[in-house]
Design a protein around this motif. Sequence first.
Motif, PDB file in Angstrom:
ATOM      1  N   LEU A 171      -6.051   7.137 -11.955  1.00 36.13           N
ATOM      2  CA  LEU A 171      -5.003   6.392 -11.244  1.00 36.13           C
ATOM      3  C   LEU A 171      -5.544   5.065 -10.706  1.00 36.13           C
ATOM      4  O   LEU A 171      -4.844   4.052 -10.738  1.00 36.13           O
ATOM      5  CB  LEU A 171      -4.471   7.224 -10.084  1.00 36.13           C
ATOM      6  CG  LEU A 171      -3.205   8.028 -10.336  1.00 36.13           C
ATOM      7  CD1 LEU A 171      -2.802   8.795  -9.094  1.00 36.13           C
ATOM      8  CD2 LEU A 171      -2.069   7.163 -10.809  1.00 36.13           C
ATOM      9  N   ILE A 172      -6.782   5.065 -10.233  1.00 35.51           N
ATOM     10  CA  ILE A 172      -7.383   3.832  -9.717  1.00 35.51           C
ATOM     11  C   ILE A 172      -7.538   2.802 -10.836  1.00 35.51           C
ATOM     12  O   ILE A 172      -7.201   1.626 -10.671  1.00 35.51           O
ATOM     13  CB  ILE A 172      -8.736   4.125  -9.035  1.00 35.51           C
ATOM     14  CG1 ILE A 172      -8.530   4.965  -7.774  1.00 35.51           C
ATOM     15  CG2 ILE A 172      -9.465   2.832  -8.688  1.00 35.51           C
ATOM     16  CD1 ILE A 172      -9.795   5.523  -7.174  1.00 35.51           C
ATOM     17  N   ASP A 173      -8.018   3.241 -12.010  1.00 37.62           N
ATOM     18  CA  ASP A 173      -8.125   2.336 -13.158  1.00 37.62           C
ATOM     19  C   ASP A 173      -6.766   1.793 -13.562  1.00 37.62           C
ATOM     20  O   ASP A 173      -6.617   0.592 -13.832  1.00 37.62           O
ATOM     21  CB  ASP A 173      -8.760   3.060 -14.350  1.00 37.62           C
ATOM     22  CG  ASP A 173     -10.264   3.225 -14.195  1.00 37.62           C
ATOM     23  OD1 ASP A 173     -10.852   2.525 -13.343  1.00 37.62           O
ATOM     24  OD2 ASP A 173     -10.844   4.043 -14.920  1.00 37.62           O
ATOM     25  N   LYS A 174      -5.779   2.669 -13.605  1.00 42.80           N
ATOM     26  CA  LYS A 174      -4.425   2.263 -13.962  1.00 42.80           C
ATOM     27  C   LYS A 174      -3.886   1.247 -12.952  1.00 42.80           C
ATOM     28  O   LYS A 174      -3.248   0.260 -13.325  1.00 42.80           O
ATOM     29  CB  LYS A 174      -3.536   3.505 -13.989  1.00 42.80           C
ATOM     30  CG  LYS A 174      -2.264   3.370 -14.747  1.00 42.80           C
ATOM     31  CD  LYS A 174      -1.546   4.714 -14.669  1.00 42.80           C
ATOM     32  CE  LYS A 174      -0.642   4.911 -15.841  1.00 42.80           C
ATOM     33  NZ  LYS A 174       0.102   6.171 -15.734  1.00 42.80           N
ATOM     34  N   LEU A 175      -4.158   1.495 -11.675  1.00 44.89           N
ATOM     35  CA  LEU A 175      -3.702   0.597 -10.608  1.00 44.89           C
ATOM     36  C   LEU A 175      -4.286  -0.798 -10.786  1.00 44.89           C
ATOM     37  O   LEU A 175      -3.569  -1.792 -10.737  1.00 44.89           O
ATOM     38  CB  LEU A 175      -4.109   1.167  -9.242  1.00 44.89           C
ATOM     39  CG  LEU A 175      -3.983   0.247  -8.034  1.00 44.89           C
ATOM     40  CD1 LEU A 175      -2.530  -0.095  -7.767  1.00 44.89           C
ATOM     41  CD2 LEU A 175      -4.603   0.898  -6.806  1.00 44.89           C
ATOM     42  N   PHE A 186      -1.476   2.440  -3.965  1.00 51.13           N
ATOM     43  CA  PHE A 186      -1.884   1.065  -3.704  1.00 51.13           C
ATOM     44  C   PHE A 186      -3.243   1.009  -3.037  1.00 51.13           C
ATOM     45  O   PHE A 186      -3.737   1.994  -2.505  1.00 51.13           O
ATOM     46  CB  PHE A 186      -0.819   0.292  -2.919  1.00 51.13           C
ATOM     47  CG  PHE A 186      -0.618   0.662  -1.485  1.00 51.13           C
ATOM     48  CD1 PHE A 186      -1.055  -0.174  -0.476  1.00 51.13           C
ATOM     49  CD2 PHE A 186       0.064   1.815  -1.132  1.00 51.13           C
ATOM     50  CE1 PHE A 186      -0.847   0.138   0.849  1.00 51.13           C
ATOM     51  CE2 PHE A 186       0.285   2.126   0.189  1.00 51.13           C
ATOM     52  CZ  PHE A 186      -0.175   1.293   1.189  1.00 51.13           C
ATOM     53  N   SER A 187      -3.847  -0.156  -3.156  1.00 43.29           N
ATOM     54  CA  SER A 187      -5.154  -0.372  -2.552  1.00 43.29           C
ATOM     55  C   SER A 187      -5.076  -1.600  -1.653  1.00 43.29           C
ATOM     56  O   SER A 187      -4.324  -2.539  -1.925  1.00 43.29           O
ATOM     57  CB  SER A 187      -6.221  -0.584  -3.621  1.00 43.29           C
ATOM     58  OG  SER A 187      -6.068  -1.842  -4.215  1.00 43.29           O
ATOM     59  N   VAL A 188      -5.860  -1.553  -0.594  1.00 45.81           N
ATOM     60  CA  VAL A 188      -5.955  -2.681   0.322  1.00 45.81           C
ATOM     61  C   VAL A 188      -7.428  -3.054   0.409  1.00 45.81           C
ATOM     62  O   VAL A 188      -8.249  -2.260   0.863  1.00 45.81           O
ATOM     63  CB  VAL A 188      -5.405  -2.329   1.721  1.00 45.81           C
ATOM     64  CG1 VAL A 188      -5.567  -3.505   2.664  1.00 45.81           C
ATOM     65  CG2 VAL A 188      -3.955  -1.908   1.646  1.00 45.81           C
ATOM     66  N   GLY A 189      -7.752  -4.244  -0.072  1.00 46.62           N
ATOM     67  CA  GLY A 189      -9.120  -4.734  -0.017  1.00 46.62           C
ATOM     68  C   GLY A 189      -9.258  -5.775   1.072  1.00 46.62           C
ATOM     69  O   GLY A 189      -8.383  -6.627   1.235  1.00 46.62           O
ATOM     70  N   SER A 196      -2.988  -4.324  -3.972  1.00 44.65           N
ATOM     71  CA  SER A 196      -2.567  -4.041  -5.339  1.00 44.65           C
ATOM     72  C   SER A 196      -1.729  -2.774  -5.282  1.00 44.65           C
ATOM     73  O   SER A 196      -2.101  -1.824  -4.589  1.00 44.65           O
ATOM     74  CB  SER A 196      -3.774  -3.800  -6.240  1.00 44.65           C
ATOM     75  OG  SER A 196      -4.611  -4.915  -6.258  1.00 44.65           O
ATOM     76  N   TRP A 197      -0.630  -2.760  -6.015  1.00 46.80           N
ATOM     77  CA  TRP A 197       0.233  -1.584  -5.974  1.00 46.80           C
ATOM     78  C   TRP A 197       0.840  -1.282  -7.330  1.00 46.80           C
ATOM     79  O   TRP A 197       0.925  -2.162  -8.183  1.00 46.80           O
ATOM     80  CB  TRP A 197       1.339  -1.767  -4.933  1.00 46.80           C
ATOM     81  CG  TRP A 197       2.209  -2.954  -5.179  1.00 46.80           C
ATOM     82  CD1 TRP A 197       1.958  -4.250  -4.825  1.00 46.80           C
ATOM     83  CD2 TRP A 197       3.467  -2.976  -5.848  1.00 46.80           C
ATOM     84  NE1 TRP A 197       2.984  -5.064  -5.233  1.00 46.80           N
ATOM     85  CE2 TRP A 197       3.933  -4.311  -5.860  1.00 46.80           C
ATOM     86  CE3 TRP A 197       4.253  -1.991  -6.439  1.00 46.80           C
ATOM     87  CZ2 TRP A 197       5.130  -4.676  -6.435  1.00 46.80           C
ATOM     88  CZ3 TRP A 197       5.458  -2.368  -7.007  1.00 46.80           C
ATOM     89  CH2 TRP A 197       5.883  -3.706  -7.004  1.00 46.80           C
ATOM     90  N   LEU A 198       1.213  -0.019  -7.515  1.00 43.77           N
ATOM     91  CA  LEU A 198       1.774   0.444  -8.776  1.00 43.77           C
ATOM     92  C   LEU A 198       2.726   1.600  -8.495  1.00 43.77           C
ATOM     93  O   LEU A 198       2.379   2.517  -7.747  1.00 43.77           O
ATOM     94  CB  LEU A 198       0.644   0.907  -9.701  1.00 43.77           C
ATOM     95  CG  LEU A 198       1.018   1.445 -11.072  1.00 43.77           C
ATOM     96  CD1 LEU A 198       1.544   0.323 -11.958  1.00 43.77           C
ATOM     97  CD2 LEU A 198      -0.183   2.092 -11.730  1.00 43.77           C
ATOM     98  N   LEU A 218      -5.898   3.355  -1.013  1.00 44.11           N
ATOM     99  CA  LEU A 218      -7.347   3.213  -1.140  1.00 44.11           C
ATOM    100  C   LEU A 218      -7.748   1.986  -0.319  1.00 44.11           C
ATOM    101  O   LEU A 218      -7.138   0.925  -0.469  1.00 44.11           O
ATOM    102  CB  LEU A 218      -7.703   3.000  -2.614  1.00 44.11           C
ATOM    103  CG  LEU A 218      -9.100   2.555  -2.960  1.00 44.11           C
ATOM    104  CD1 LEU A 218     -10.014   3.769  -2.936  1.00 44.11           C
ATOM    105  CD2 LEU A 218      -9.132   1.933  -4.337  1.00 44.11           C
ATOM    106  N   PHE A 219      -8.734   2.141   0.553  1.00 47.44           N
ATOM    107  CA  PHE A 219      -9.242   1.023   1.351  1.00 47.44           C
ATOM    108  C   PHE A 219     -10.595   0.604   0.793  1.00 47.44           C
ATOM    109  O   PHE A 219     -11.423   1.463   0.483  1.00 47.44           O
ATOM    110  CB  PHE A 219      -9.418   1.428   2.817  1.00 47.44           C
ATOM    111  CG  PHE A 219      -8.130   1.749   3.506  1.00 47.44           C
ATOM    112  CD1 PHE A 219      -7.285   0.740   3.913  1.00 47.44           C
ATOM    113  CD2 PHE A 219      -7.770   3.056   3.742  1.00 47.44           C
ATOM    114  CE1 PHE A 219      -6.078   1.032   4.543  1.00 47.44           C
ATOM    115  CE2 PHE A 219      -6.590   3.359   4.370  1.00 47.44           C
ATOM    116  CZ  PHE A 219      -5.738   2.354   4.782  1.00 47.44           C
ATOM    117  N   SER A 220     -10.820  -0.699   0.675  1.00 46.39           N
ATOM    118  CA  SER A 220     -12.114  -1.158   0.174  1.00 46.39           C
ATOM    119  C   SER A 220     -12.577  -2.405   0.929  1.00 46.39           C
ATOM    120  O   SER A 220     -11.772  -3.235   1.345  1.00 46.39           O
ATOM    121  CB  SER A 220     -12.040  -1.451  -1.322  1.00 46.39           C
ATOM    122  OG  SER A 220     -11.171  -2.527  -1.563  1.00 46.39           O
ATOM    123  N   VAL A 221     -13.896  -2.476   1.088  1.00 47.32           N
ATOM    124  CA  VAL A 221     -14.542  -3.627   1.712  1.00 47.32           C
ATOM    125  C   VAL A 221     -15.733  -3.987   0.831  1.00 47.32           C
ATOM    126  O   VAL A 221     -16.500  -3.109   0.438  1.00 47.32           O
ATOM    127  CB  VAL A 221     -15.011  -3.307   3.151  1.00 47.32           C
ATOM    128  CG1 VAL A 221     -15.684  -4.515   3.774  1.00 47.32           C
ATOM    129  CG2 VAL A 221     -13.846  -2.859   4.012  1.00 47.32           C
TER     130      VAL A 221
END
Length: 127
Positions: free
Chosen positions: A15-19, A95-98, A34-36, A49-52
């Motif tokens: 799912l992360i790769d697809k996103l 979705f992910s928030v970086g 990023s969202w899907l 997903l949270f990323s820094v």
Amino acid sequence: MHTFKKEERLCNKKLIDKLYHNGSSFLCYPFKASWLIVDGAQVVPAQILFSVSKKRYKRAVDRNLIKRRMREVYRLNKQQQLYEVLNAADKKIVFSVGYIGKEIAAYEFIEKKMQKLLTQLSTELVK
């Protein structure tokens, strides 16, 4: 419903790769989202997903502090700003928030910007 359970975290590598390959994204400084829209049998309306960046913040203490603040703000604001819109539209998203800011922001600043990001995401989903 101010909780943040395991089901709400995005952990599935496929799912992360697809996103990141097929999803849409927008910038809301100091965040990049990023969202899907997904059509699986998902338990919750949204997985996040949270990323820094390790390149920008070398020390794990700093990265963890930023992620902790982001998670807390999301936990407190997700229900009224995101889940209600998703349930009304009968959609499920991942979705992910970086965090792309140059320095560690105060909690109040992160809170204000995360609310803006969730509102912007809600309007994108309604379109």
